[in-house]
Design a protein around this motif. Structure first.
Motif, PDB file in Angstrom:
ATOM      1  N   ILE A 190      16.100  -8.087 -23.929  1.00  0.00           N
ATOM      2  CA  ILE A 190      14.834  -8.594 -22.902  1.00  0.00           C
ATOM      3  C   ILE A 190      15.386  -8.374 -21.671  1.00  0.00           C
ATOM      4  N   THR A 191      14.466  -7.728 -20.962  1.00  0.00           N
ATOM      5  CA  THR A 191      14.885  -7.612 -19.580  1.00  0.00           C
ATOM      6  C   THR A 191      13.726  -7.961 -18.387  1.00  0.00           C
ATOM      7  N   PHE A 192      14.052  -9.115 -17.695  1.00  0.00           N
ATOM      8  CA  PHE A 192      12.949  -9.572 -16.807  1.00  0.00           C
ATOM      9  C   PHE A 192      13.599  -8.967 -15.408  1.00  0.00           C
ATOM     10  N   GLU A 193      12.341  -8.332 -14.632  1.00  0.00           N
ATOM     11  CA  GLU A 193      12.599  -7.573 -13.297  1.00  0.00           C
ATOM     12  C   GLU A 193      11.708  -8.137 -12.503  1.00  0.00           C
ATOM     13  N   PHE A 194      11.785  -8.764 -11.186  1.00  0.00           N
ATOM     14  CA  PHE A 194      10.873  -9.043 -10.298  1.00  0.00           C
ATOM     15  C   PHE A 194      11.454  -8.231  -8.729  1.00  0.00           C
ATOM     16  N   ARG A 195      10.972  -7.112  -8.540  1.00  0.00           N
ATOM     17  CA  ARG A 195      11.284  -6.209  -7.321  1.00  0.00           C
ATOM     18  C   ARG A 195      10.230  -5.711  -6.648  1.00  0.00           C
ATOM     19  N   ASP A 196      10.139  -5.660  -5.308  1.00  0.00           N
ATOM     20  CA  ASP A 196       8.965  -5.190  -4.732  1.00  0.00           C
ATOM     21  C   ASP A 196       7.608  -5.723  -5.036  1.00  0.00           C
ATOM     22  N   ASN A 197       7.812  -7.140  -5.537  1.00  0.00           N
ATOM     23  CA  ASN A 197       6.706  -7.897  -5.822  1.00  0.00           C
ATOM     24  C   ASN A 197       5.980  -7.108  -7.329  1.00  0.00           C
TER      25      ASN A 197
END
Length: 255
Positions: A179-186
């Motif tokens: 499981i991968t969470f990503e929050f970049r460049d909104n």
């Protein structure tokens, strides 16, 4: 004739005495040997008794050490399970709070949704084998302006995460969930991959409702500012959700 008899008698008595002496010495030696054997046997018996006592004492000592050690291991095992139970209940309380209160809001922050998802994953860990490979990765830029703004629909992580735990073989040593969470460049991104179980899943009348509901929610809220992909690569099922929150916010202001 007398001189011969006299000489003969003179030799007989010394020889007889010597024989008697030899017999006496032999008898004495035989007696001493018998007594020596008896003493040796008695000594061996005594040694065996002593050795038995020593072994018994050593065994008692080992048991005295083993029993508390075993008891300690049992206590550690109970403590571990108790801690896991407490930990799971604590995470469950957080999940219930989120569902009862935060999910009533139309939007939550990306930070809150990811924290909720993490608690959900911890609860699901109880079901898996210790050999099961579960990887949770985060690629988050907390400096993003929308990180703590209420702009993300609540509970959108449930379907993707729950499906992975439902369709993976949780007891197989070569199975896995990533499981991968990503929050970049909104942009909020959640990717879930799991090795597909070889077991035949139980058929359910309401199977797939969660997936349809998620798709409908995303279309209603984010329209074309999201992308949801579901595909299979060999024996791995992958789901990838991306929501461009900045684009969505801009459209909200222009609407």
């Amino acid at each position: 004739m007398r001189p011969f008899l006299e000489i003969t008698n003179t030799w007989i008595f010394p020889i007889t005495g010597l024989v008697v002496l030899l017999l006496g010495v032999i008898g004495y030696l035989v007696l001493q040997l018998q007594q020596s054997k008896q003493k040796k046997k008695a000594a061996e018996t005594q040694f065996q008794k002593l050795e038995t006592k020593i072994n018994a004492l050593e065994l008692q000592t080992l048991e005295a050490r083993l029993n508390p050690h075993l008891f300690k291991n049992i206590l550690n095992s109970i403590q571990s399970h108790a801690y896991q139970t407490y930990f799971a209940l604590d995470k469950m309380a957080n999940v219930l709070d989120y569902i009862l209160y935060e999910s009533q809001n139309k939007f939550v922050t990306p930070k809150e949704e990811i924290e909720f998802a993490m608690n959900l994953i911890e609860i699901n860990k109880i079901k898996i084998s210790p050999l099961f490979e579960l990887k949770v990765k985060t690629k988050i830029n907390e400096a993003e302006p929308l990180w703590e703004q209420q702009i993300l629909a609540p509970l959108i992580s449930i379907d993707l995460i729950e499906n992975a735990f439902k369709h993976a073989d949780l007891q197989s040593p070569d199975a896995f969930i990533t499981i991968t969470f990503e929050f970049r460049d909104n942009v909020f991104s959640l990717m879930v991959a799991n090795k597909i179980s070889t077991r035949t899943p139980l058929k359910k009348d309401k199977a797939g409702i969660g997936t349809e509901t998620l798709q409908q929610r995303l279309h209603i809220i984010y329209k074309d500012s999201f992308k949801l992909d579901r595909f299979i690569e060999e024996d791995v099922y992958i789901t990838h959700l991306k929501i461009n929150l900045l684009e969505h916010k801009a459209k909200m202001h222009t609407a």
